[in-house]
Design an enzyme around this catalytic site. Sequence first.
Site, PDB file in Angstrom:
ATOM      1  N   GLU A  62      -2.482  -8.990   2.886  1.00 34.65           N
ATOM      2  CA  GLU A  62      -2.844  -9.516   4.206  1.00 34.65           C
ATOM      3  C   GLU A  62      -4.345  -9.439   4.466  1.00 34.65           C
ATOM      4  O   GLU A  62      -4.841 -10.039   5.426  1.00 34.65           O
ATOM      5  CB  GLU A  62      -2.061  -8.771   5.293  1.00 34.65           C
ATOM      6  CG  GLU A  62      -2.587  -7.407   5.677  1.00 34.65           C
ATOM      7  CD  GLU A  62      -2.195  -6.284   4.721  1.00 34.65           C
ATOM      8  OE1 GLU A  62      -2.423  -5.112   5.064  1.00 34.65           O
ATOM      9  OE2 GLU A  62      -1.672  -6.577   3.615  1.00 34.65           O
TER      10      GLU A  62
ATOM     11  N   HIS B 173      -3.711  -4.765  -0.434  1.00 35.51           N
ATOM     12  CA  HIS B 173      -3.334  -5.378   0.837  1.00 35.51           C
ATOM     13  C   HIS B 173      -3.419  -6.900   0.733  1.00 35.51           C
ATOM     14  O   HIS B 173      -4.500  -7.469   0.890  1.00 35.51           O
ATOM     15  CB  HIS B 173      -4.267  -4.902   1.948  1.00 35.51           C
ATOM     16  CG  HIS B 173      -4.060  -3.486   2.359  1.00 35.51           C
ATOM     17  ND1 HIS B 173      -3.145  -3.108   3.326  1.00 35.51           N
ATOM     18  CD2 HIS B 173      -4.647  -2.345   1.927  1.00 35.51           C
ATOM     19  CE1 HIS B 173      -3.180  -1.801   3.480  1.00 35.51           C
ATOM     20  NE2 HIS B 173      -4.078  -1.313   2.645  1.00 35.51           N
TER      21      HIS B 173
ATOM     22  N   CYS C 187       0.840  -1.199   0.000  1.00 35.63           N
ATOM     23  CA  CYS C 187       0.000   0.000   0.000  1.00 35.63           C
ATOM     24  C   CYS C 187       0.877   1.251   0.000  1.00 35.63           C
ATOM     25  O   CYS C 187       1.648   1.446  -0.935  1.00 35.63           O
ATOM     26  CB  CYS C 187      -0.998  -0.027   1.161  1.00 35.63           C
ATOM     27  SG  CYS C 187      -2.353   1.159   0.932  1.00 35.63           S
TER      28      CYS C 187
END
Length: 218
Positions: A201, A199, A89
């Site tokens: 994650e 992202h 990001c």
Amino acid sequence: MELSASKASKKVVVFDYGFGNVRSAERALARAGADVEITRDFDTAMNADGLLVPGVGAFAACMRGLKEARGDWIVGRRLSGGRPVMGICVGMQILFARGIEHGVETEGLDEWPGSVEPLQADIVPHMGWNTVEAPADSQLFAGLGADARFYFVHSYAVHDWSLEITNPTMRAPKVTWSTHGKPFVAAVENGALWATQFHPEKSGDAGAQLLTNWIGTL
């Protein structure tokens, strides 16, 4: 979904400079098979097999926090020695030459030329799931189909990729694109330096596979 990296014992540091979802990144990397530590300790970050630089918020604030933690120096030293670094990001955005927010220009790490500028779209921020267009020989997106979706939350991006390779012995970076209004850079694979605008994650199984791919190269 069970995932395992090809080199599951590799040590990955999530660099904790105050601007990033470090706990989410830690959990996702552990799921992908890494031995993970969250720290801003200089020696630990320098000596890890992989360094992950997260980032949320404003470009200028992230750059200020990174410099205060000597993260700019760590990233530069690792890359000069071919040691893997991955940005996520705003952690990707600060790898470019500059960021322009509200008319204010802030110098980035300048690992890649280009400017991070406001998204050119009717709806901003770009928040939600989106597909990407990755090169056919991408290592980062290996095993992921064209329909794989990743989670984006951002109002700024790089719309123009301008790095030219003049040395025929050097491999050109692999650039992945996505579209929200106008196409923008969604990921880059450039030697030891990889990065994603989205992202991983927060991107479920697709994001876990992507992190597994990165860990497998360490």
